[in-house]
Write an enzyme that holds these catalytic residues in place. Structure first.
Site, PDB file in Angstrom:
ATOM      1  N   ARG A 145      19.738  -8.146 -69.021  1.00 30.94           N
ATOM      2  CA  ARG A 145      20.188  -8.167 -66.742  1.00 30.94           C
ATOM      3  C   ARG A 145      20.471  -9.585 -67.257  1.00 30.94           C
ATOM      4  NH1 ARG A 145      15.996  -5.358 -62.482  1.00 30.94           N
ATOM      5  NH2 ARG A 145      14.673  -6.396 -63.292  1.00 30.94           N
ATOM      6  N   ASN A 184      22.730  -8.281 -57.489  1.00 30.84           N
ATOM      7  CA  ASN A 184      20.866  -7.946 -57.189  1.00 30.84           C
ATOM      8  C   ASN A 184      19.999 -10.212 -57.153  1.00 30.84           C
ATOM      9  OD1 ASN A 184      18.724  -6.340 -56.979  1.00 30.84           O
ATOM     10  ND2 ASN A 184      17.900  -6.868 -59.407  1.00 30.84           N
ATOM     11  N   GLU A 185      19.559 -10.128 -56.514  1.00 31.15           N
ATOM     12  CA  GLU A 185      18.249 -11.306 -57.070  1.00 31.15           C
ATOM     13  C   GLU A 185      18.792 -12.654 -57.540  1.00 31.15           C
ATOM     14  OE1 GLU A 185      14.829  -9.352 -58.362  1.00 31.15           O
ATOM     15  OE2 GLU A 185      14.415  -8.513 -56.449  1.00 31.15           O
ATOM     16  N   GLU A 223      12.686  -4.295 -51.120  1.00 30.04           N
ATOM     17  CA  GLU A 223      12.175  -3.760 -52.278  1.00 30.04           C
ATOM     18  C   GLU A 223      10.417  -4.474 -51.911  1.00 30.04           C
ATOM     19  OE1 GLU A 223      13.689  -5.344 -55.820  1.00 30.04           O
ATOM     20  OE2 GLU A 223      15.396  -4.797 -55.825  1.00 30.04           O
ATOM     21  N   TRP A 251       5.033  -6.336 -64.196  1.00 35.16           N
ATOM     22  CA  TRP A 251       5.874  -7.243 -64.533  1.00 35.16           C
ATOM     23  C   TRP A 251       5.469  -8.472 -65.221  1.00 35.16           C
ATOM     24  CZ3 TRP A 251       5.829 -10.558 -60.392  1.00 35.16           C
ATOM     25  CH2 TRP A 251       6.499  -9.369 -59.523  1.00 35.16           C
ATOM     26  N   GLU A 253      11.449  -0.927 -67.174  1.00 35.92           N
ATOM     27  CA  GLU A 253      10.403  -0.855 -65.559  1.00 35.92           C
ATOM     28  C   GLU A 253       9.574   0.442 -65.667  1.00 35.92           C
ATOM     29  OE1 GLU A 253      11.975  -3.661 -63.248  1.00 35.92           O
ATOM     30  OE2 GLU A 253      13.365  -2.616 -62.974  1.00 35.92           O
ATOM     31  N   PHE A 302       6.775   1.394 -66.447  1.00 33.38           N
ATOM     32  CA  PHE A 302       5.447   1.484 -65.597  1.00 33.38           C
ATOM     33  C   PHE A 302       5.209   0.658 -64.286  1.00 33.38           C
ATOM     34  CE2 PHE A 302       4.978   1.666 -70.944  1.00 33.38           C
ATOM     35  CZ  PHE A 302       4.460   3.288 -70.535  1.00 33.38           C
ATOM     36  N   HIS A 303       6.370   0.932 -64.353  1.00 34.88           N
ATOM     37  CA  HIS A 303       6.243   0.068 -62.632  1.00 34.88           C
ATOM     38  C   HIS A 303       6.788   1.777 -61.331  1.00 34.88           C
ATOM     39  CE1 HIS A 303       7.876  -1.799 -58.974  1.00 34.88           C
ATOM     40  NE2 HIS A 303       8.350  -2.682 -59.855  1.00 34.88           N
TER      41      HIS A 303
HETATM   42  C1  GLA Z   1      12.978  -6.889 -58.565  1.00 30.63           C
HETATM   43  C2  GLA Z   1      14.455  -6.311 -58.786  1.00 30.63           C
HETATM   44  C3  GLA Z   1      14.761  -3.897 -59.524  1.00 30.63           C
HETATM   45  C4  GLA Z   1      13.230  -4.403 -60.113  1.00 30.63           C
HETATM   46  C5  GLA Z   1      11.806  -4.919 -59.763  1.00 30.63           C
HETATM   47  C6  GLA Z   1      10.515  -4.615 -60.172  1.00 30.63           C
HETATM   48  O1  GLA Z   1      13.060  -6.642 -57.348  1.00 30.63           O
HETATM   49  O2  GLA Z   1      15.846  -6.295 -57.614  1.00 30.63           O
HETATM   50  O3  GLA Z   1      15.483  -4.473 -59.642  1.00 30.63           O
HETATM   51  O4  GLA Z   1      13.017  -5.362 -60.938  1.00 30.63           O
HETATM   52  O5  GLA Z   1      12.115  -6.296 -59.277  1.00 30.63           O
HETATM   53  O6  GLA Z   1       8.887  -4.974 -59.326  1.00 30.63           O
END
Ligand code: GLA
Ligand code: ZN
Length: 673
Positions: A114, A152-153, A312, A320, A360, A362-363
């Site tokens: 991504r 996103n971010e 978030e 991670w 993700e 295991f998150h």
């Molecule tokens: C970031 C992303 C999310 C996800 C989280 C996991 O903040 O925006 O999509 O990957 O990390 O901690």
């Protein structure tokens, strides 16, 4: 400054990223039933859904999103709707392979993860504008829509691309920033090492080179990359504003994460309607709640003090880091409510339902693999109820005691190569000073070096290598007018182009600190110096020393050994109505506490008395009243003094004079009157 609130949201935000496209629609009904059970008020949807929404060029499938938003609306859950522009579909990349970013080494990334985006790429921009337009046209009036979540971010995982389109775009950016190629030569100091440019066409991004490149070129490239991402954000935001007037637009920040230092959030904070932030605990052995508090304070500061939203964080472990511990019982609530104490209008998570597949899985999530008969789920339900009882505090503002100066441009410049010592990490100093203030139970606002500081009795500068003349004048006026300033070493060294200020160090800080620095003398690894001070007190420094020449300042601590023995280590300068402290070595926690003890006295800052370490007390105040948050990060019950009486909102119990905060617990008192 951002002041908007999510449309139609009448409680604090509670929920998370919701990616229901991973499951058959039957599961969605169970999801919303459980969301209601947990008290979820808002979810973020569609952030990564471009490939589903536009399965082939110009072919759209909005049916599933229509049904999803309808379902949320029927259940009273608001939607933070993503523009999915962080992951273009594979068909897009097959048609436009040059939209994949290129590293400084010249390697082009592939599809399959991504965030693989060249932000200068015209085809990407056109496709992003198109899908954003389609979404806005379709959902502007949807009753579930609370706000837009653009991209996103920005800045991770790729912070800059070095391709040919970026090179061309960089040249245009340089032309508008520096006016002429001579302006670039001057700013970059290309007379050194024979780097002079005759034509803009000759200038490239700072690509792989045999040794250190031009530092000012590298610094400008970071500015350019940041500005380019912001252009794309603005492009999407303006489409959304035009087609969906009144619906606030945000993009999720990651303010205090040193892994994401590629965007200047001071600039971004001015562009969004609501500041939102993502924060994850970095479990490297340090006190995670201190970094959390710092992130929240910084987020509030980039919002100009206005309320913001934690978009978030995690219910438990992430997946991670090298090692991803679960959160301890009660830790999630302490984390969530600490963000609220520091200005967040709620607490949201990545993600609602834990994934079975993909990167993700295991998150942790709000609804874990183990389902509802789990500790995490029970704590999520409890947190939903806790947040519900705090609804009235919406719109109030966190009250800060002191300011810490912060500037991404200075981090960028300082982190370039070939500095006096690689052991000096400016972010480490920022963390250390923040921690020392936290341990004095002081609430911190962060401020840009050129911001108005007059309302703060104490301003701390942990590390500000790059500092403009204007910032220096700002600090001088601040002290002359009665402020107390604390400056740590290697600050005020270069201007905005990474050129050393003329004259002796520290250029723009010489007058306010009342000193000059003849030479830096960094220490070798493991080397320490002793400092002797008032009443024979002793402190320790490492990493860095300097030959400081007082020119008006008095010496408070002196180096007792090492090359700088006998020279001033910590100085104090009375100027006008105020005082400026300078520390020329890296002090440990004990030394910082001693230094700040003096400064706090000069500034007459009053900290809450008799609070145990790791019992966090923060206030929010506004039209609906004053709220005192007490968060007990320790394993022992604690007592917090309470001026007056009030109602504890999580338990409904009355409190007078003092507040009992159980081990690991949180209490929020709405004060009477
Ligand atoms: C970031 C992303 C999310 C996800 C989280 C996991 O903040 O925006 O999509 O990957 O990390 O901690
Ligand atoms: Zn590029």
């Amino acid at each position: 400054m951002p002041e908007a609130t999510p449309r139609g949201l009448t409680r604090l935000a509670f929920g998370g990223d919701y990616n229901p496209e991973q499951w058959p629609e039957g599961v969605w009904h169970e999801d919303v039933r459980l969301m209601r059970e947990a008290g979820v008020t808002m979810v973020s949807v569609g952030i990564f859904s471009w490939a589903l929404l536009e399965p082939a060029p110009g072919v759209y499938d909005f049916g599933w999103l229509d049904r999803l938003l309808d379902l949320l609306h029927e259940n009273g859950i608001r939607a933070d709707l993503g523009t999915p522009t962080v992951v273009p579909p594979v068909w897009f990349y097959r048609a436009h392979p040059e939209a994949l970013p290129v590293t400084a080494e010249g390697v082009r990334y592939e599809f399959g993860s991504r965030g693989a985006i060249c932000h200068s790429n015209a085809d990407y921009r056109a496709a992003a504008a198109n899908i954003t337009t389609r979404l806005a046209e379709r959902y502007a009036d949807h009753p579930a829509l609370a706000m837009w979540h653009v991209h996103n971010e920005y800045g991770v995982p790729v912070s800059a691309c070095y391709c040919d389109s970026c090179a061309a775009h960089f040249r245009r950016w340089l032309a508008s920033t520096h006016g002429s190629v001579e302006g670039v030569n001057e700013a970059w100091g290309t007379a050194f090492w024979g780097q002079r440019y005759a034509d803009f066409e000759d200038i490239n991004p700072p690509r792989l080179a045999p040794t250190v490149g031009n530092p000012a070129q590298a610094l400008d490239y970071r500015r350019f990359a940041d500005a380019t991402m912001r252009e794309n954000f603005r492009m999407e935001r303006d489409i959304l504003h035009r087609l969906a007037p009144g619906v606030p637009v945000t993009t999720n920040f990651m303010t205090a994460l040193s892994q994401c230092d590629s965007v200047d959030y001071w600039a971004w904070g001015r562009e969004v309607d609501i500041v939102t932030n993502d924060h994850y605990l970095i479990t490297d052995g340090r006190r995670t709640h201190v970094n959390l508090a710092m992130a929240a304070d910084l987020t509030r500061s980039v919002a100009g003090g206005a309320p913001w939203i934690l978009l978030e964080h995690s219910t438990s472990g992430v997946n991670w880091q090298a090692r991803n511990p679960a959160k301890a019982p009660g830790q999630m609530a302490r984390n969530s409510l600490a963000h609220v104490a520091r200005g967040s209008e709620g607490a949201m998570f990545f993600q609602w339902r834990q994934s079975r597949r993909g990167a993700e899985k295991f998150h942790s999530a709000m609804l874990p693999h183990g389902g509802t008969d789990t500790r995490v789920w029970r704590e999520v339900v409890e947190l939903g109820a806790a947040l519900d009882s705090l609804s009235d505090l919406r719109g109030t503002r966190t009250q800060a005691d002191v300011a810490v100066l912060w500037d991404w441009h200075s981090w960028w410049a300082q982190n370039l190569d070939w500095r006096p010592s690689e052991d000096h990490d400016p972010r480490e100093r920022a963390d250390a000073f923040y921690e020392a203030l936290y341990d004095r139970h002081l609430t911190v606002d962060f401020a840009h070096p050129e911001a108005d500081l007059s309302r703060y009795p104490l301003v701390v500068v942990p590390a500000l290598y790059l500092m403009t003349e204007a910032a220096g004048n700002n600090l001088k006026a601040y002290v002359e007018n009665g402020g107390t300033l604390v400056v740590s070493f290697f600050s005020g060294i270069v201007d905005e182009h990474d050129a050393v200020h003329e004259g002796a160090y520290p250029g723009p800080l010489r007058d306010v600190l009342g000193l000059t620095i003849e030479e830096f003398s960094p220490l070798l690894q493991g080397e320490n110096v002793r400092l002797t001070g008032p009443d024979g007190s002793e402190l320790n420094g490492d990493v860095w020393t300097e030959f400081v020449v007082p020119r008006g300042a008095e010496t408070v601590w002196t180096y007792a050994d090492g090359l700088t023995a006998g020279h001033p280590a910590v100085t104090r300068h009375r100027l006008g109505e105020g005082t400026a402290w300078y520390v020329s070595t890296r002090l440990g926690a004990e030394g910082l506490d001693a230094l700040l003890g003096w400064a706090v006295e000069d500034a007459q800052v009053v900290a809450p008395a008799d609070l145990p370490r790791d019992v966090e007390v923060v206030r929010r105040a506004g039209a609906s009243g004053t709220y005192l948050f007490a968060i007990n990060h320790t394993a022992a019950d604690a007592k917090v003094a309470l001026a007056g009486t009030g109602t504890e909102l999580l338990t409904g119990v009355r409190a007078a004079g003092r507040l009992e905060v159980p081990a690991g617990g949180v209490r929020v008192v709405r004060l009477d009157g």
